[in-house]
Design a protein around this motif. Structure first.
Motif, PDB file in Angstrom:
ATOM      1  N   HIS A 126       0.841  -1.212   0.000  1.00 35.04           N
ATOM      2  CA  HIS A 126       0.000   0.000   0.000  1.00 35.04           C
ATOM      3  C   HIS A 126       0.876   1.263   0.000  1.00 35.04           C
ATOM      4  O   HIS A 126       0.574   2.233  -0.692  1.00 35.04           O
ATOM      5  CB  HIS A 126      -0.933   0.012   1.209  1.00 35.04           C
ATOM      6  N   ILE A 127       1.946   1.261   0.789  1.00 36.33           N
ATOM      7  CA  ILE A 127       2.837   2.425   0.812  1.00 36.33           C
ATOM      8  C   ILE A 127       3.426   2.649  -0.585  1.00 36.33           C
ATOM      9  O   ILE A 127       3.501   3.779  -1.074  1.00 36.33           O
ATOM     10  CB  ILE A 127       3.971   2.228   1.850  1.00 36.33           C
ATOM     11  N   CYS A 128       3.803   1.549  -1.243  1.00 35.27           N
ATOM     12  CA  CYS A 128       4.434   1.646  -2.581  1.00 35.27           C
ATOM     13  C   CYS A 128       3.473   2.183  -3.634  1.00 35.27           C
ATOM     14  O   CYS A 128       3.922   2.590  -4.715  1.00 35.27           O
ATOM     15  CB  CYS A 128       4.974   0.283  -3.008  1.00 35.27           C
ATOM     16  N   ALA A 129       2.178   2.188  -3.362  1.00 41.33           N
ATOM     17  CA  ALA A 129       1.224   2.783  -4.317  1.00 41.33           C
ATOM     18  C   ALA A 129       1.596   4.237  -4.573  1.00 41.33           C
ATOM     19  O   ALA A 129       1.279   4.793  -5.625  1.00 41.33           O
ATOM     20  CB  ALA A 129      -0.195   2.678  -3.777  1.00 41.33           C
ATOM     21  N   ASN A 130       2.311   4.847  -3.621  1.00 40.09           N
ATOM     22  CA  ASN A 130       2.732   6.243  -3.789  1.00 40.09           C
ATOM     23  C   ASN A 130       3.860   6.414  -4.805  1.00 40.09           C
ATOM     24  O   ASN A 130       4.195   7.539  -5.163  1.00 40.09           O
ATOM     25  CB  ASN A 130       3.160   6.838  -2.443  1.00 40.09           C
ATOM     26  N   GLN A 138       9.239  10.146  -3.492  1.00 47.46           N
ATOM     27  CA  GLN A 138      10.450   9.404  -3.116  1.00 47.46           C
ATOM     28  C   GLN A 138      10.655   9.495  -1.617  1.00 47.46           C
ATOM     29  O   GLN A 138      10.419  10.556  -1.042  1.00 47.46           O
ATOM     30  CB  GLN A 138      11.673  10.010  -3.805  1.00 47.46           C
ATOM     31  N   PRO A 139      11.102   8.408  -0.961  1.00 43.63           N
ATOM     32  CA  PRO A 139      11.392   8.496   0.468  1.00 43.63           C
ATOM     33  C   PRO A 139      12.541   9.472   0.710  1.00 43.63           C
ATOM     34  O   PRO A 139      13.336   9.689  -0.208  1.00 43.63           O
ATOM     35  CB  PRO A 139      11.820   7.070   0.830  1.00 43.63           C
ATOM     36  N   HIS A 150      -6.103  -2.105   8.639  1.00 40.87           N
ATOM     37  CA  HIS A 150      -4.882  -1.524   9.180  1.00 40.87           C
ATOM     38  C   HIS A 150      -4.966  -0.009   9.280  1.00 40.87           C
ATOM     39  O   HIS A 150      -5.509   0.638   8.391  1.00 40.87           O
ATOM     40  CB  HIS A 150      -3.745  -1.894   8.222  1.00 40.87           C
ATOM     41  N   THR A 151      -4.434   0.534  10.370  1.00 43.51           N
ATOM     42  CA  THR A 151      -4.284   1.991  10.481  1.00 43.51           C
ATOM     43  C   THR A 151      -2.951   2.247  11.155  1.00 43.51           C
ATOM     44  O   THR A 151      -2.754   1.865  12.307  1.00 43.51           O
ATOM     45  CB  THR A 151      -5.412   2.614  11.340  1.00 43.51           C
ATOM     46  N   SER A 152      -2.017   2.842  10.436  1.00 44.77           N
ATOM     47  CA  SER A 152      -0.688   3.103  11.002  1.00 44.77           C
ATOM     48  C   SER A 152      -0.137   4.418  10.508  1.00 44.77           C
ATOM     49  O   SER A 152      -0.406   4.823   9.376  1.00 44.77           O
ATOM     50  CB  SER A 152       0.320   2.035  10.544  1.00 44.77           C
ATOM     51  N   LEU A 153       0.635   5.017  11.373  1.00 52.71           N
ATOM     52  CA  LEU A 153       1.384   6.204  10.990  1.00 52.71           C
ATOM     53  C   LEU A 153       2.846   5.786  10.986  1.00 52.71           C
ATOM     54  O   LEU A 153       3.369   5.322  12.006  1.00 52.71           O
ATOM     55  CB  LEU A 153       1.124   7.302  12.027  1.00 52.71           C
ATOM     56  N   LEU A 154       3.480   5.875   9.827  1.00 51.79           N
ATOM     57  CA  LEU A 154       4.850   5.389   9.688  1.00 51.79           C
ATOM     58  C   LEU A 154       5.752   6.446   9.091  1.00 51.79           C
ATOM     59  O   LEU A 154       5.304   7.239   8.259  1.00 51.79           O
ATOM     60  CB  LEU A 154       4.914   4.196   8.720  1.00 51.79           C
ATOM     61  N   TYR A 155       7.030   6.393   9.508  1.00 53.70           N
ATOM     62  CA  TYR A 155       8.021   7.211   8.827  1.00 53.70           C
ATOM     63  C   TYR A 155       8.748   6.285   7.866  1.00 53.70           C
ATOM     64  O   TYR A 155       9.314   5.257   8.276  1.00 53.70           O
ATOM     65  CB  TYR A 155       8.989   7.833   9.842  1.00 53.70           C
ATOM     66  N   VAL A 156       8.688   6.606   6.588  1.00 50.16           N
ATOM     67  CA  VAL A 156       9.307   5.763   5.556  1.00 50.16           C
ATOM     68  C   VAL A 156      10.724   6.286   5.327  1.00 50.16           C
ATOM     69  O   VAL A 156      10.922   7.305   4.675  1.00 50.16           O
ATOM     70  CB  VAL A 156       8.460   5.805   4.254  1.00 50.16           C
ATOM     71  N   HIS A 157      11.709   5.572   5.878  1.00 44.85           N
ATOM     72  CA  HIS A 157      13.109   6.010   5.762  1.00 44.85           C
ATOM     73  C   HIS A 157      13.609   5.859   4.332  1.00 44.85           C
ATOM     74  O   HIS A 157      14.235   6.747   3.773  1.00 44.85           O
ATOM     75  CB  HIS A 157      14.009   5.159   6.670  1.00 44.85           C
ATOM     76  N   ASP A 158      13.384   4.642   3.791  1.00 46.66           N
ATOM     77  CA  ASP A 158      13.750   4.401   2.397  1.00 46.66           C
ATOM     78  C   ASP A 158      12.770   3.362   1.863  1.00 46.66           C
ATOM     79  O   ASP A 158      11.810   3.020   2.544  1.00 46.66           O
ATOM     80  CB  ASP A 158      15.217   3.976   2.260  1.00 46.66           C
ATOM     81  N   TYR A 159      13.022   2.846   0.664  1.00 46.33           N
ATOM     82  CA  TYR A 159      12.019   1.983   0.035  1.00 46.33           C
ATOM     83  C   TYR A 159      11.669   0.742   0.854  1.00 46.33           C
ATOM     84  O   TYR A 159      10.590   0.202   0.710  1.00 46.33           O
ATOM     85  CB  TYR A 159      12.496   1.577  -1.363  1.00 46.33           C
ATOM     86  N   LEU A 160      12.583   0.307   1.719  1.00 47.09           N
ATOM     87  CA  LEU A 160      12.300  -0.935   2.452  1.00 47.09           C
ATOM     88  C   LEU A 160      12.425  -0.809   3.967  1.00 47.09           C
ATOM     89  O   LEU A 160      12.398  -1.809   4.675  1.00 47.09           O
ATOM     90  CB  LEU A 160      13.224  -2.057   1.942  1.00 47.09           C
TER      91      LEU A 160
END
Ligand code: KG4
Ligand code: ZN
Length: 350
Positions: A126-130, A138-139, A150-160
């Protein structure tokens, strides 16, 4: 992460819930085909997804859906199955029987064409849909993932790599939408129906509670109970149910909380890009309020195109691409998991 210089074509397969989907994506971003066979009509009369029906429908559809995804990509670009570099498939979280249909098919195909198999976590996907299509991002960025489960607040550091800042104490946002929709007599899936009715109602007709839980956490049981109480009282008094006003007021409460926490997280952490993901990211109220407040706070806002918010396989192929670039492929012993598997959790920081 360096995405690599050679073009890579990934076939994605998604069967975690009630959509049988397949897609071919180039370099994690360019969607060459995106086929989705929805089962909604078979589940609506039961008011929700019936796992056994979902598995059986996936079995009926998967071959056709994958073939159509490959055919469409070939018609568009001349890229055939011989050019596919890997088969990426959702292997959790989701309905176990449904997941196993996609996973088994993906294993057989990957073995048949002699290309790597890549298991993908549905939430990462789902995050990668961006990263798909015109609205690519880009991260690093902050991501609010709001789906049916699911409901989450995440910090996406890099692609993985992701850092979980918060999540829900109880229902997922989409789950709350579906339950309230059911209570006011709207068919499954409730989210899009409440969203549609909200546009006709008064969002200030009822003031439903905004839960005050941990700094970046969510709880939707209070707002749900409050809506149910309101409905009960109206029914006891034999008064008509103002469905559109209830829908609009409920949506207002949920959107307020989601927006406020996500923006606060960006401010606290000094993050200047915020993205939405998951089925509830298709919500018109959430998209517009988030856009408005991000603009006001100097935050760059991203949201996937509507078709990439709800379940699809392009997001799975995108995630598969980044895993392939990192050399992360799986063996034919890959299993499916109904909840988040510890291997997936090791991706998370915190
Ligand atoms: O991401 P998704 O397709 O599947 C899961 O991974 O769960 O999300 C499905 C959820 C359902 O709860 C559905 O009601 C909700 O997303 N949803 C929406 C909208 N479109 C789908 N909720 C609110 N507004 C919408 N427009
Ligand atoms: Zn999903």
């Amino acid at each position: 992460m360096n995405a690599g210089t050679d073009d890579r074509y990934i076939l994605g397969i998604e069967t975690s819930c009630d959509e049988t989907a397949a897609s071919v994506v180039l370099n994690g971003r360019t969607v060459l085909s995106n086929v989705i066979a929805s089962q909604v009509e078979y589940h609506t009369k039961y008011g929700g997804v019936v796992p056994e029906i979902a598995s059986r429908k996936h079995i009926e559809n998967i071959g056709y859906v994958v073939q159509e995804a490959l055919d469409t990509a070939k018609q568009k670009t001349g890229v055939g199955i011989d050019r596919i570099d890997a088969v990426a498939v959702t292997n959790g979280p989701g309905l176990i029987g449904a997941l196993l249909v996609g996973l088994s098919y993906a294993k057989a195909l990957s073995y048949g064409i002699g290309k790597p198999l890549i298991g993908v976590n549905h939430i990462y996907a789902h995050i990668c849909a961006n990263y798909l299509g015109q609205r690519a991002v880009q991260p690093p960025f902050m991501c609010l993932v709001v789906s049916g489960g699911h409901t989450s607040l995440l910090y996406v550091h890099d692609y993985l790599t992701f850092e979980i800042l918060g999540g829900t104490y109880d229902d997922a946002a989409g789950e709350a939408y579906d339950k309230i929709a059911r209570a006011i007599g709207l068919p499954y899936p409730g989210g899009p129906n409440i969203d549609r009715l909200s546009k006709e109602g008064n969002p200030h007709a009822y003031v439903f509670p905004r839960a005050s839980v941990g700094e970046y956490d969510f709880s939707f049981s209070g707002v749900k109970t409050s809506v149910l109480d309101t409905l009960n009282k109206l029914r006891m008094k034999d008064e008509p149910i103002p469905v559109v006003d209830i829908a609009a007021s409920f949506q207002h409460a949920v959107v307020d909380v989601l927006t406020e926490k996500a923006i606060q997280a960006c401010k606290n952490k000094g993050v200047t890009t915020l993205a939405l993901a998951g089925g509830v990211a298709a919500n018109s109220g959430l998209r517009s309020q988030m856009e408005r407040l991000c603009d006001k706070n100097g935050i760059d806002f991203h949201v996937p195109e509507l078709v990439f918010c709800t379940d699809n396989a392009a997001m799975v192929a995108s995630c598969g691409y980044f895993k392939l670039c990192a050399g992360e492929t799986d063996g034919l012993n890959l299993n499916a998991y109904p909840t988040i598997h510890p291997d997936h959790l090791s991706r998370y920081i915190g």
